[in-house]
Design a protein around this motif. Sequence first.
Motif, PDB file in Angstrom:
ATOM      1  N   ARG A  52       0.822  -1.212   0.000  1.00 59.59           N
ATOM      2  CA  ARG A  52       0.000   0.000   0.000  1.00 59.59           C
ATOM      3  C   ARG A  52       0.855   1.261   0.000  1.00 59.59           C
ATOM      4  NH1 ARG A  52      -3.116  -3.148   3.645  1.00 59.59           N
ATOM      5  NH2 ARG A  52      -2.054  -2.173   5.419  1.00 59.59           N
ATOM      6  N   ALA A  53       2.003   1.186   0.679  1.00 62.64           N
ATOM      7  CA  ALA A  53       2.861   2.368   0.761  1.00 62.64           C
ATOM      8  C   ALA A  53       3.853   2.453  -0.381  1.00 62.64           C
ATOM      9  CB  ALA A  53       3.625   2.369   2.094  1.00 62.64           C
ATOM     10  N   GLY A  54       3.966   1.388  -1.167  1.00 63.50           N
ATOM     11  CA  GLY A  54       5.007   1.320  -2.191  1.00 63.50           C
ATOM     12  C   GLY A  54       4.887   2.362  -3.273  1.00 63.50           C
ATOM     13  N   GLY A  55       3.664   2.795  -3.587  1.00 66.39           N
ATOM     14  CA  GLY A  55       3.501   3.758  -4.667  1.00 66.39           C
ATOM     15  C   GLY A  55       3.647   5.189  -4.232  1.00 66.39           C
ATOM     16  N   GLY A  56       3.718   5.433  -2.933  1.00 65.33           N
ATOM     17  CA  GLY A  56       3.799   6.795  -2.438  1.00 65.33           C
ATOM     18  C   GLY A  56       5.225   7.257  -2.249  1.00 65.33           C
ATOM     19  N   PRO A  57       5.368   8.484  -1.736  1.00 63.53           N
ATOM     20  CA  PRO A  57       6.716   8.998  -1.466  1.00 63.53           C
ATOM     21  C   PRO A  57       7.436   8.122  -0.445  1.00 63.53           C
ATOM     22  CG  PRO A  57       5.055  10.742  -1.330  1.00 63.53           C
ATOM     23  CD  PRO A  57       4.316   9.446  -1.410  1.00 63.53           C
ATOM     24  N   GLY A  58       8.700   7.878  -0.714  1.00 61.23           N
ATOM     25  CA  GLY A  58       9.486   7.068   0.214  1.00 61.23           C
ATOM     26  C   GLY A  58       9.141   5.603   0.185  1.00 61.23           C
ATOM     27  N   GLY A  59       8.493   5.135  -0.902  1.00 58.23           N
ATOM     28  CA  GLY A  59       8.106   3.726  -0.970  1.00 58.23           C
ATOM     29  C   GLY A  59       9.277   2.783  -0.867  1.00 58.23           C
ATOM     30  N   ARG A  60      10.388   3.128  -1.500  1.00 59.09           N
ATOM     31  CA  ARG A  60      11.571   2.263  -1.452  1.00 59.09           C
ATOM     32  C   ARG A  60      12.115   2.169  -0.035  1.00 59.09           C
ATOM     33  NH1 ARG A  60      17.145   3.090  -4.979  1.00 59.09           N
ATOM     34  NH2 ARG A  60      18.297   1.329  -4.073  1.00 59.09           N
ATOM     35  N   GLU A  61      12.154   3.313   0.666  1.00 62.75           N
ATOM     36  CA  GLU A  61      12.646   3.306   2.043  1.00 62.75           C
ATOM     37  C   GLU A  61      11.744   2.486   2.951  1.00 62.75           C
ATOM     38  OE1 GLU A  61      12.364   5.897   0.131  1.00 62.75           O
ATOM     39  OE2 GLU A  61      14.443   6.580  -0.128  1.00 62.75           O
ATOM     40  N   VAL A  62      10.423   2.568   2.708  1.00 62.74           N
ATOM     41  CA  VAL A  62       9.475   1.773   3.491  1.00 62.74           C
ATOM     42  C   VAL A  62       9.736   0.291   3.298  1.00 62.74           C
ATOM     43  CG1 VAL A  62       7.043   1.131   3.738  1.00 62.74           C
ATOM     44  CG2 VAL A  62       7.687   3.544   3.549  1.00 62.74           C
ATOM     45  N   ARG A  63       9.950  -0.101   2.050  1.00 64.34           N
ATOM     46  CA  ARG A  63      10.193  -1.518   1.763  1.00 64.34           C
ATOM     47  C   ARG A  63      11.490  -1.993   2.406  1.00 64.34           C
ATOM     48  NH1 ARG A  63       9.910  -4.277  -4.131  1.00 64.34           N
ATOM     49  NH2 ARG A  63       7.983  -3.081  -4.051  1.00 64.34           N
ATOM     50  N   GLU A  64      12.541  -1.219   2.278  1.00 67.48           N
ATOM     51  CA  GLU A  64      13.826  -1.631   2.853  1.00 67.48           C
ATOM     52  C   GLU A  64      13.743  -1.739   4.371  1.00 67.48           C
ATOM     53  OE1 GLU A  64      16.545   1.248   1.394  1.00 67.48           O
ATOM     54  OE2 GLU A  64      16.784   0.281  -0.587  1.00 67.48           O
ATOM     55  N   ALA A  65      13.034  -0.804   4.996  1.00 70.36           N
ATOM     56  CA  ALA A  65      12.879  -0.862   6.452  1.00 70.36           C
ATOM     57  C   ALA A  65      12.068  -2.084   6.858  1.00 70.36           C
ATOM     58  CB  ALA A  65      12.201   0.413   6.962  1.00 70.36           C
ATOM     59  N   ALA A  66      11.010  -2.389   6.087  1.00 71.16           N
ATOM     60  CA  ALA A  66      10.185  -3.561   6.395  1.00 71.16           C
ATOM     61  C   ALA A  66      10.995  -4.841   6.272  1.00 71.16           C
ATOM     62  CB  ALA A  66       8.974  -3.607   5.468  1.00 71.16           C
ATOM     63  N   GLU A  67      11.850  -4.902   5.250  1.00 73.85           N
ATOM     64  CA  GLU A  67      12.686  -6.089   5.071  1.00 73.85           C
ATOM     65  C   GLU A  67      13.681  -6.242   6.217  1.00 73.85           C
ATOM     66  OE1 GLU A  67      14.476  -5.594   1.284  1.00 73.85           O
ATOM     67  OE2 GLU A  67      12.629  -6.003   0.151  1.00 73.85           O
ATOM     68  N   ARG A  68      14.265  -5.143   6.676  1.00 77.30           N
ATOM     69  CA  ARG A  68      15.244  -5.212   7.770  1.00 77.30           C
ATOM     70  C   ARG A  68      14.596  -5.645   9.076  1.00 77.30           C
ATOM     71  NH1 ARG A  68      16.922  -0.212   5.722  1.00 77.30           N
ATOM     72  NH2 ARG A  68      15.826   0.822   7.445  1.00 77.30           N
ATOM     73  N   GLU A  69      13.364  -5.204   9.297  1.00 77.22           N
ATOM     74  CA  GLU A  69      12.724  -5.400  10.606  1.00 77.22           C
ATOM     75  C   GLU A  69      11.709  -6.538  10.635  1.00 77.22           C
ATOM     76  OE1 GLU A  69      10.940  -1.658  11.327  1.00 77.22           O
ATOM     77  OE2 GLU A  69      12.830  -0.540  11.330  1.00 77.22           O
ATOM     78  N   LEU A  70      11.534  -7.232   9.502  1.00 77.77           N
ATOM     79  CA  LEU A  70      10.435  -8.193   9.398  1.00 77.77           C
ATOM     80  C   LEU A  70      10.477  -9.250  10.492  1.00 77.77           C
ATOM     81  CD1 LEU A  70       7.993  -9.220   7.732  1.00 77.77           C
ATOM     82  CD2 LEU A  70       9.616 -10.675   6.491  1.00 77.77           C
ATOM     83  N   TRP A  71      11.606  -9.927  10.657  1.00 75.72           N
ATOM     84  CA  TRP A  71      11.664 -11.060  11.593  1.00 75.72           C
ATOM     85  C   TRP A  71      11.664 -10.577  13.035  1.00 75.72           C
ATOM     86  CZ3 TRP A  71      10.017 -14.707   8.888  1.00 75.72           C
ATOM     87  CH2 TRP A  71      10.412 -14.878   7.556  1.00 75.72           C
ATOM     88  N   GLU A  72      12.290  -9.430  13.302  1.00 77.90           N
ATOM     89  CA  GLU A  72      12.247  -8.891  14.657  1.00 77.90           C
ATOM     90  C   GLU A  72      10.827  -8.502  15.052  1.00 77.90           C
ATOM     91  OE1 GLU A  72      14.456  -8.160  12.403  1.00 77.90           O
ATOM     92  OE2 GLU A  72      16.373  -8.761  13.312  1.00 77.90           O
ATOM     93  N   ARG A  73      10.088  -7.900  14.115  1.00 76.44           N
ATOM     94  CA  ARG A  73       8.698  -7.518  14.398  1.00 76.44           C
ATOM     95  C   ARG A  73       7.818  -8.752  14.606  1.00 76.44           C
ATOM     96  NH1 ARG A  73       6.756  -2.477  13.100  1.00 76.44           N
ATOM     97  NH2 ARG A  73       4.873  -3.339  12.146  1.00 76.44           N
TER      98      ARG A  73
END
Length: 439
Positions: free
Chosen positions: A336-357
Amino acid sequence: METVSQSAGATDAPEVRPCPECGTEVTAHASYVTWCAACDWNVDPGAPDPERGRLAKVRRRLAARYGEQLAEEIGRDGSGTGRVGPGGSTVLAFGLALLVHGVTAGLFLAAVVLIIGGWHTGIQPVLGVVLLVAVAVLMPRPGRAPSGPVVLYRADAPELFGLIDEVGAAVGTTGVHAVVVDASPNAWVSAYGYRGRRVMCLGLGLWEILTPQERVALLGHELGHFANGDIRSSFLMNGALRSLAEWHAVLVPVHRGTLMDWFMHAVTFLPRWTVYGLIRLLDGLTLRASQRAEYLADTGAARAGSGGAAVTLLDRLLVATAVEAHLRRESMAVARAGGGPGGREVREAAERELWERLAARIVSVPESEYERLRRVSARRGHSVDDTHPPTHLRRRCLASADPQPALVVCDGPRAQAVAAELAPARAEMARQVIRDHAG
Protein backbone atom coordinates in the motif's frame (compact mmCIF):
# COMPACT_ATOMS: atom_id res chain seq x y z
CA MET A 1 -8.63 -21.90 14.16
CA GLU A 2 -9.10 -18.52 15.77
CA THR A 3 -5.72 -17.30 16.91
CA VAL A 4 -4.21 -14.03 17.93
CA SER A 5 -5.21 -10.54 17.00
CA GLN A 6 -6.03 -9.36 13.53
CA SER A 7 -4.55 -5.96 14.37
CA ALA A 8 -0.87 -5.93 15.10
CA GLY A 9 -0.84 -2.31 16.11
CA ALA A 10 -3.84 -2.24 18.42
CA THR A 11 -3.48 -0.83 21.91
CA ASP A 12 -3.58 -3.87 24.15
CA ALA A 13 -4.03 -2.50 27.67
CA PRO A 14 -5.93 -5.26 29.50
CA GLU A 15 -9.10 -4.54 31.44
CA VAL A 16 -11.12 -6.68 33.84
CA ARG A 17 -14.80 -7.34 33.22
CA PRO A 18 -17.32 -9.96 34.43
CA CYS A 19 -18.07 -13.04 32.36
CA PRO A 20 -21.63 -12.74 30.96
CA GLU A 21 -22.21 -16.45 31.62
CA CYS A 22 -20.90 -17.13 35.13
CA GLY A 23 -19.89 -13.69 36.45
CA THR A 24 -16.23 -14.64 36.96
CA GLU A 25 -13.82 -11.78 36.36
CA VAL A 26 -12.05 -12.13 33.01
CA THR A 27 -9.14 -10.16 31.61
CA ALA A 28 -9.93 -8.61 28.24
CA HIS A 29 -7.16 -7.68 25.79
CA ALA A 30 -8.07 -5.47 22.85
CA SER A 31 -5.98 -7.59 20.49
CA TYR A 32 -7.21 -11.01 21.59
CA VAL A 33 -10.41 -12.97 22.07
CA THR A 34 -12.09 -12.29 25.41
CA TRP A 35 -13.08 -15.54 27.06
CA CYS A 36 -13.72 -17.11 30.45
CA ALA A 37 -11.37 -19.76 31.83
CA ALA A 38 -13.94 -20.80 34.46
CA CYS A 39 -16.84 -21.74 32.16
CA ASP A 40 -15.22 -21.62 28.68
CA TRP A 41 -17.54 -18.84 27.52
CA ASN A 42 -16.41 -17.61 24.07
CA VAL A 43 -13.38 -19.89 24.14
CA ASP A 44 -13.91 -20.88 20.50
CA PRO A 45 -15.84 -18.12 18.70
CA GLY A 46 -14.42 -18.82 15.26
CA ALA A 47 -15.79 -20.97 12.47
CA PRO A 48 -14.95 -24.69 12.62
CA ASP A 49 -11.96 -25.88 10.69
CA PRO A 50 -12.86 -26.35 6.99
CA GLU A 51 -13.97 -29.81 5.95
CA ARG A 52 -11.31 -31.78 4.11
CA GLY A 53 -11.51 -34.49 1.48
CA ARG A 54 -12.75 -37.97 2.36
CA LEU A 55 -9.29 -39.50 2.75
CA ALA A 56 -7.99 -36.59 4.83
CA LYS A 57 -10.97 -36.75 7.19
CA VAL A 58 -10.63 -40.51 7.64
CA ARG A 59 -6.90 -40.18 8.32
CA ARG A 60 -7.52 -37.41 10.82
CA ARG A 61 -10.05 -39.52 12.76
CA LEU A 62 -7.74 -42.53 12.71
CA ALA A 63 -4.77 -40.41 13.83
CA ALA A 64 -6.83 -38.99 16.70
CA ARG A 65 -7.89 -42.47 17.83
CA TYR A 66 -4.40 -43.94 17.76
CA GLY A 67 -2.99 -40.76 19.30
CA GLU A 68 -5.39 -41.08 22.24
CA GLN A 69 -4.54 -44.76 22.73
CA LEU A 70 -0.79 -44.14 22.73
CA ALA A 71 -1.15 -41.09 25.00
CA GLU A 72 -3.01 -43.24 27.53
CA GLU A 73 -0.33 -45.95 27.35
CA ILE A 74 2.45 -43.41 27.86
CA GLY A 75 0.64 -41.71 30.72
CA ARG A 76 -0.23 -45.01 32.41
CA ASP A 77 3.05 -46.87 32.50
CA GLY A 78 5.48 -45.25 30.12
CA SER A 79 4.92 -47.87 27.41
CA GLY A 80 4.61 -46.98 23.78
CA THR A 81 7.78 -44.92 23.70
CA GLY A 82 10.35 -47.57 23.06
CA ARG A 83 11.62 -48.89 19.77
CA VAL A 84 9.69 -51.98 18.76
CA GLY A 85 10.35 -54.62 16.16
CA PRO A 86 8.15 -55.21 13.12
CA GLY A 87 4.81 -56.70 14.05
CA GLY A 88 2.24 -58.52 11.95
CA SER A 89 0.60 -55.30 10.77
CA THR A 90 3.96 -53.94 9.59
CA VAL A 91 4.76 -57.13 7.69
CA LEU A 92 1.32 -57.06 6.06
CA ALA A 93 1.71 -53.38 5.20
CA PHE A 94 4.99 -54.00 3.43
CA GLY A 95 3.41 -56.95 1.65
CA LEU A 96 0.66 -54.66 0.32
CA ALA A 97 3.27 -52.07 -0.65
CA LEU A 98 5.11 -54.72 -2.66
CA LEU A 99 1.82 -55.64 -4.32
CA VAL A 100 1.26 -52.01 -5.34
CA HIS A 101 4.76 -51.80 -6.78
CA GLY A 102 4.18 -55.15 -8.46
CA VAL A 103 1.25 -53.64 -10.36
CA THR A 104 3.54 -50.82 -11.51
CA ALA A 105 6.14 -53.38 -12.62
CA GLY A 106 3.41 -55.28 -14.45
CA LEU A 107 2.40 -52.13 -16.30
CA PHE A 108 6.02 -51.63 -17.33
CA LEU A 109 6.28 -55.17 -18.70
CA ALA A 110 2.97 -54.77 -20.53
CA ALA A 111 4.23 -51.51 -22.07
CA VAL A 112 7.41 -53.21 -23.30
CA VAL A 113 5.42 -56.09 -24.82
CA LEU A 114 3.02 -53.70 -26.56
CA ILE A 115 5.80 -51.56 -27.99
CA ILE A 116 8.09 -54.39 -29.13
CA GLY A 117 5.64 -57.15 -29.93
CA GLY A 118 2.95 -54.98 -31.51
CA TRP A 119 5.10 -52.56 -33.46
CA HIS A 120 3.54 -53.62 -36.77
CA THR A 121 -0.01 -52.83 -35.60
CA GLY A 122 0.52 -49.11 -35.05
CA ILE A 123 -1.94 -48.78 -32.15
CA GLN A 124 -0.23 -51.08 -29.64
CA PRO A 125 2.97 -49.00 -29.43
CA VAL A 126 0.82 -45.94 -28.68
CA LEU A 127 -0.87 -47.80 -25.83
CA GLY A 128 2.56 -48.92 -24.65
CA VAL A 129 3.79 -45.33 -24.51
CA VAL A 130 0.70 -44.36 -22.51
CA LEU A 131 1.48 -47.14 -20.03
CA LEU A 132 5.11 -45.98 -19.81
CA VAL A 133 3.90 -42.49 -18.90
CA ALA A 134 1.73 -44.04 -16.15
CA VAL A 135 4.71 -46.05 -14.90
CA ALA A 136 6.86 -42.91 -14.83
CA VAL A 137 4.25 -41.25 -12.59
CA LEU A 138 3.69 -44.25 -10.32
CA MET A 139 7.17 -45.71 -9.87
CA PRO A 140 8.93 -45.09 -6.54
CA ARG A 141 11.83 -42.71 -6.73
CA PRO A 142 14.27 -41.24 -4.24
CA GLY A 143 13.76 -37.71 -2.98
CA ARG A 144 15.12 -34.88 -5.06
CA ALA A 145 18.21 -32.92 -4.18
CA PRO A 146 17.52 -29.94 -1.90
CA SER A 147 16.07 -26.94 -3.67
CA GLY A 148 14.58 -23.73 -2.45
CA PRO A 149 15.28 -20.04 -2.03
CA VAL A 150 18.25 -20.78 0.27
CA VAL A 151 20.13 -24.06 0.63
CA LEU A 152 22.99 -24.22 3.15
CA TYR A 153 25.75 -26.80 3.31
CA ARG A 154 28.28 -27.43 6.05
CA ALA A 155 30.82 -24.98 4.67
CA ASP A 156 28.19 -22.24 4.56
CA ALA A 157 27.13 -22.52 8.22
CA PRO A 158 29.57 -24.54 10.36
CA GLU A 159 28.07 -23.35 13.67
CA LEU A 160 24.54 -24.31 12.64
CA PHE A 161 25.66 -27.71 11.39
CA GLY A 162 27.72 -28.22 14.52
CA LEU A 163 24.62 -27.57 16.62
CA ILE A 164 22.63 -30.00 14.49
CA ASP A 165 25.37 -32.63 14.87
CA GLU A 166 25.36 -32.25 18.66
CA VAL A 167 21.59 -32.50 18.83
CA GLY A 168 21.71 -35.56 16.57
CA ALA A 169 24.19 -37.25 18.92
CA ALA A 170 21.90 -36.44 21.87
CA VAL A 171 18.94 -38.22 20.24
CA GLY A 172 20.98 -41.12 18.86
CA THR A 173 21.59 -40.26 15.22
CA THR A 174 23.79 -38.16 12.95
CA GLY A 175 23.29 -34.74 11.41
CA VAL A 176 22.17 -33.67 7.94
CA HIS A 177 23.92 -32.92 4.67
CA ALA A 178 21.93 -29.81 3.76
CA VAL A 179 19.57 -27.27 5.32
CA VAL A 180 16.83 -25.58 3.29
CA VAL A 181 15.67 -22.22 4.66
CA ASP A 182 12.28 -20.79 3.71
CA ALA A 183 9.70 -18.44 5.21
CA SER A 184 7.13 -21.00 6.36
CA PRO A 185 6.12 -21.56 10.02
CA ASN A 186 7.25 -25.17 9.74
CA ALA A 187 10.19 -27.57 9.82
CA TRP A 188 10.75 -31.04 8.37
CA VAL A 189 13.39 -33.60 7.50
CA SER A 190 13.71 -35.93 4.53
CA ALA A 191 16.21 -38.00 2.58
CA TYR A 192 17.25 -37.49 -1.01
CA GLY A 193 19.17 -39.35 -3.66
CA TYR A 194 20.01 -43.03 -3.90
CA ARG A 195 22.56 -42.66 -1.08
CA GLY A 196 19.87 -41.41 1.30
CA ARG A 197 21.49 -38.09 2.11
CA ARG A 198 19.62 -36.11 4.74
CA VAL A 199 18.07 -32.68 4.39
CA MET A 200 16.35 -30.48 6.98
CA CYS A 201 14.06 -27.56 6.25
CA LEU A 202 13.96 -24.69 8.74
CA GLY A 203 11.06 -22.30 8.18
CA LEU A 204 11.94 -18.87 9.53
CA GLY A 205 8.29 -18.28 10.33
CA LEU A 206 8.75 -20.86 13.10
CA TRP A 207 12.48 -20.53 13.85
CA GLU A 208 12.34 -16.80 14.51
CA ILE A 209 9.58 -17.04 17.15
CA LEU A 210 11.43 -19.63 19.23
CA THR A 211 13.87 -19.19 22.09
CA PRO A 212 17.34 -20.75 21.64
CA GLN A 213 16.38 -23.81 23.71
CA GLU A 214 13.09 -24.20 21.84
CA ARG A 215 15.15 -24.22 18.64
CA VAL A 216 17.27 -27.02 20.09
CA ALA A 217 14.06 -28.88 20.94
CA LEU A 218 12.84 -28.37 17.37
CA LEU A 219 16.07 -29.82 15.99
CA GLY A 220 15.76 -32.72 18.45
CA HIS A 221 12.24 -33.47 17.29
CA GLU A 222 13.12 -33.43 13.60
CA LEU A 223 16.30 -35.49 14.01
CA GLY A 224 14.31 -37.85 16.25
CA HIS A 225 12.49 -39.00 13.12
CA PHE A 226 15.79 -40.29 11.76
CA ALA A 227 16.72 -41.86 15.08
CA ASN A 228 13.45 -43.77 15.53
CA GLY A 229 12.25 -44.31 11.99
CA ASP A 230 8.76 -44.08 10.55
CA ILE A 231 7.29 -46.86 8.47
CA ARG A 232 5.33 -44.39 6.32
CA SER A 233 8.46 -42.44 5.36
CA SER A 234 10.38 -45.52 4.17
CA PHE A 235 11.21 -45.65 0.47
CA LEU A 236 8.97 -48.66 -0.17
CA MET A 237 5.92 -47.53 1.83
CA ASN A 238 6.06 -43.88 0.85
CA GLY A 239 6.27 -44.87 -2.80
CA ALA A 240 3.26 -47.18 -2.48
CA LEU A 241 1.15 -44.55 -0.74
CA ARG A 242 2.12 -41.99 -3.39
CA SER A 243 1.24 -44.41 -6.20
CA LEU A 244 -2.18 -45.12 -4.68
CA ALA A 245 -2.79 -41.39 -4.21
CA GLU A 246 -2.00 -40.82 -7.89
CA TRP A 247 -4.39 -43.60 -8.92
CA HIS A 248 -7.10 -42.21 -6.67
CA ALA A 249 -6.69 -38.70 -8.09
CA VAL A 250 -7.00 -40.03 -11.64
CA LEU A 251 -10.02 -42.22 -10.90
CA VAL A 252 -12.08 -39.68 -8.93
CA PRO A 253 -14.78 -38.57 -11.40
CA VAL A 254 -15.60 -34.98 -12.30
CA HIS A 255 -19.34 -34.41 -11.93
CA ARG A 256 -20.62 -32.03 -14.59
CA GLY A 257 -23.88 -33.86 -15.21
CA THR A 258 -23.05 -35.02 -18.74
CA LEU A 259 -23.70 -38.50 -20.07
CA MET A 260 -19.96 -39.06 -20.48
CA ASP A 261 -19.42 -38.17 -16.82
CA TRP A 262 -21.96 -40.76 -15.73
CA PHE A 263 -20.37 -43.34 -18.03
CA MET A 264 -16.87 -42.66 -16.64
CA HIS A 265 -18.25 -42.77 -13.09
CA ALA A 266 -19.67 -46.24 -13.74
CA VAL A 267 -16.54 -47.52 -15.48
CA THR A 268 -14.19 -46.31 -12.73
CA PHE A 269 -16.40 -47.30 -9.80
CA LEU A 270 -14.78 -50.65 -9.02
CA PRO A 271 -11.10 -49.65 -9.49
CA ARG A 272 -11.69 -46.37 -7.66
CA TRP A 273 -13.09 -48.05 -4.57
CA THR A 274 -10.43 -50.76 -4.76
CA VAL A 275 -7.72 -48.10 -4.61
CA TYR A 276 -9.56 -46.27 -1.86
CA GLY A 277 -9.85 -49.52 0.12
CA LEU A 278 -6.12 -50.18 -0.26
CA ILE A 279 -5.29 -46.69 1.00
CA ARG A 280 -7.59 -47.18 3.99
CA LEU A 281 -6.02 -50.55 4.71
CA LEU A 282 -2.46 -49.22 4.53
CA ASP A 283 -3.43 -46.30 6.75
CA GLY A 284 -4.90 -48.68 9.29
CA LEU A 285 -1.77 -50.83 9.25
CA THR A 286 0.80 -48.02 9.45
CA LEU A 287 -0.68 -45.00 11.23
CA ARG A 288 -0.28 -46.38 14.76
CA ALA A 289 3.44 -47.00 14.15
CA SER A 290 3.72 -43.53 12.61
CA GLN A 291 2.04 -42.02 15.66
CA ARG A 292 4.46 -43.85 17.94
CA ALA A 293 7.33 -42.38 15.92
CA GLU A 294 5.90 -38.89 16.48
CA TYR A 295 5.74 -39.36 20.25
CA LEU A 296 9.30 -40.72 20.16
CA ALA A 297 10.40 -37.62 18.24
CA ASP A 298 8.82 -35.49 20.98
CA THR A 299 10.93 -37.32 23.56
CA GLY A 300 13.96 -36.47 21.42
CA ALA A 301 12.96 -32.81 21.60
CA ALA A 302 12.77 -33.02 25.40
CA ARG A 303 16.07 -34.88 25.67
CA ALA A 304 17.95 -32.37 23.53
CA GLY A 305 16.38 -29.05 24.48
CA SER A 306 14.76 -29.87 27.89
CA GLY A 307 11.23 -30.97 28.74
CA GLY A 308 10.07 -27.41 29.30
CA ALA A 309 11.36 -26.23 25.91
CA ALA A 310 9.67 -29.18 24.18
CA VAL A 311 6.33 -28.24 25.78
CA THR A 312 6.50 -24.57 24.82
CA LEU A 313 7.60 -25.56 21.31
CA LEU A 314 4.24 -27.29 20.86
CA ASP A 315 2.50 -24.13 22.08
CA ARG A 316 4.22 -22.19 19.31
CA LEU A 317 2.69 -24.53 16.74
CA LEU A 318 -0.73 -23.26 17.80
CA VAL A 319 0.09 -19.74 16.59
CA ALA A 320 1.30 -20.82 13.13
CA THR A 321 -1.70 -19.21 11.44
CA ALA A 322 -0.99 -15.99 13.35
CA VAL A 323 2.56 -16.04 11.94
CA GLU A 324 1.24 -16.35 8.40
CA ALA A 325 -1.30 -13.57 9.01
CA HIS A 326 1.38 -11.25 10.42
CA LEU A 327 3.67 -11.78 7.42
CA ARG A 328 0.78 -11.09 5.03
CA ARG A 329 -0.08 -7.88 6.89
CA GLU A 330 3.51 -6.69 6.79
CA SER A 331 3.88 -7.30 3.07
CA MET A 332 0.48 -5.80 2.22
CA ALA A 333 1.30 -2.69 4.26
CA VAL A 334 4.42 -2.25 2.14
CA ALA A 335 2.36 -2.79 -1.02
CA ARG A 336 0.00 0.00 0.00
CA ALA A 337 2.86 2.37 0.76
CA GLY A 338 5.01 1.32 -2.19
CA GLY A 339 3.50 3.76 -4.67
CA GLY A 340 3.80 6.80 -2.44
CA PRO A 341 6.72 9.00 -1.47
CA GLY A 342 9.49 7.07 0.21
CA GLY A 343 8.11 3.73 -0.97
CA ARG A 344 11.57 2.26 -1.45
CA GLU A 345 12.65 3.31 2.04
CA VAL A 346 9.47 1.77 3.49
CA ARG A 347 10.19 -1.52 1.76
CA GLU A 348 13.83 -1.63 2.85
CA ALA A 349 12.88 -0.86 6.45
CA ALA A 350 10.19 -3.56 6.40
CA GLU A 351 12.69 -6.09 5.07
CA ARG A 352 15.24 -5.21 7.77
CA GLU A 353 12.72 -5.40 10.61
CA LEU A 354 10.43 -8.19 9.40
CA TRP A 355 11.66 -11.06 11.59
CA GLU A 356 12.25 -8.89 14.66
CA ARG A 357 8.70 -7.52 14.40
CA LEU A 358 7.33 -11.05 14.02
CA ALA A 359 9.23 -12.27 17.10
CA ALA A 360 8.07 -9.25 19.12
CA ARG A 361 4.48 -9.88 18.06
CA ILE A 362 4.55 -13.49 19.22
CA VAL A 363 6.37 -12.61 22.46
CA SER A 364 3.53 -10.22 23.27
CA VAL A 365 0.91 -13.00 23.15
CA PRO A 366 -0.35 -13.38 26.75
CA GLU A 367 -0.48 -16.73 28.49
CA SER A 368 -4.29 -16.51 28.59
CA GLU A 369 -4.35 -16.61 24.79
CA TYR A 370 -2.10 -19.68 24.72
CA GLU A 371 -4.40 -21.37 27.24
CA ARG A 372 -7.41 -20.54 25.07
CA LEU A 373 -5.67 -21.95 22.00
CA ARG A 374 -4.80 -25.11 23.91
CA ARG A 375 -8.46 -25.58 24.81
CA VAL A 376 -9.53 -24.91 21.24
CA SER A 377 -6.89 -27.40 20.09
CA ALA A 378 -8.36 -30.08 22.35
CA ARG A 379 -11.91 -29.31 21.12
CA ARG A 380 -11.06 -29.38 17.44
CA GLY A 381 -8.32 -32.00 17.55
CA HIS A 382 -5.70 -29.67 16.07
CA SER A 383 -2.72 -31.49 14.59
CA VAL A 384 0.20 -30.55 12.37
CA ASP A 385 -1.24 -32.65 9.53
CA ASP A 386 -3.65 -35.52 8.94
CA THR A 387 -1.24 -38.21 10.21
CA HIS A 388 0.15 -36.50 13.35
CA PRO A 389 -1.29 -37.14 16.81
CA PRO A 390 -3.44 -34.27 18.11
CA THR A 391 -1.19 -31.51 19.43
CA HIS A 392 -2.88 -31.33 22.83
CA LEU A 393 -2.16 -35.04 23.42
CA ARG A 394 1.50 -34.59 22.51
CA ARG A 395 1.74 -31.62 24.87
CA ARG A 396 -0.02 -33.51 27.66
CA CYS A 397 2.46 -36.39 27.44
CA LEU A 398 5.46 -34.07 27.56
CA ALA A 399 4.03 -31.92 30.38
CA SER A 400 3.22 -34.95 32.54
CA ALA A 401 6.66 -36.55 32.15
CA ASP A 402 9.41 -36.13 34.74
CA PRO A 403 11.39 -32.87 34.33
CA GLN A 404 14.24 -33.38 31.91
CA PRO A 405 17.31 -31.12 31.65
CA ALA A 406 18.77 -30.16 28.28
CA LEU A 407 21.60 -32.26 26.90
CA VAL A 408 22.43 -29.50 24.41
CA VAL A 409 22.63 -25.89 25.53
CA CYS A 410 22.45 -23.05 23.03
CA ASP A 411 23.72 -20.12 25.10
CA GLY A 412 24.14 -16.49 24.08
CA PRO A 413 27.43 -16.65 22.12
CA ARG A 414 26.44 -19.83 20.33
CA ALA A 415 22.98 -18.52 19.49
CA GLN A 416 24.54 -15.32 18.13
CA ALA A 417 26.99 -17.30 15.98
CA VAL A 418 24.17 -19.36 14.47
CA ALA A 419 22.13 -16.18 13.90
CA ALA A 420 25.08 -14.58 12.09
CA GLU A 421 25.29 -17.56 9.72
CA LEU A 422 21.56 -17.35 9.02
CA ALA A 423 21.62 -13.56 8.50
CA PRO A 424 21.91 -13.75 4.67
CA ALA A 425 19.05 -16.28 4.55
CA ARG A 426 16.93 -14.06 6.82
CA ALA A 427 17.51 -11.08 4.53
CA GLU A 428 16.68 -13.09 1.40
CA MET A 429 13.52 -14.53 2.91
CA ALA A 430 12.42 -11.09 4.13
CA ARG A 431 12.81 -9.74 0.59
CA GLN A 432 10.79 -12.64 -0.77
CA VAL A 433 7.97 -12.25 1.78
CA ILE A 434 7.69 -8.52 1.07
CA ARG A 435 7.99 -9.04 -2.68
CA ASP A 436 5.18 -11.62 -2.76
CA HIS A 437 2.57 -8.93 -2.02
CA ALA A 438 4.41 -5.67 -2.62
CA GLY A 439 5.21 -6.50 -6.24
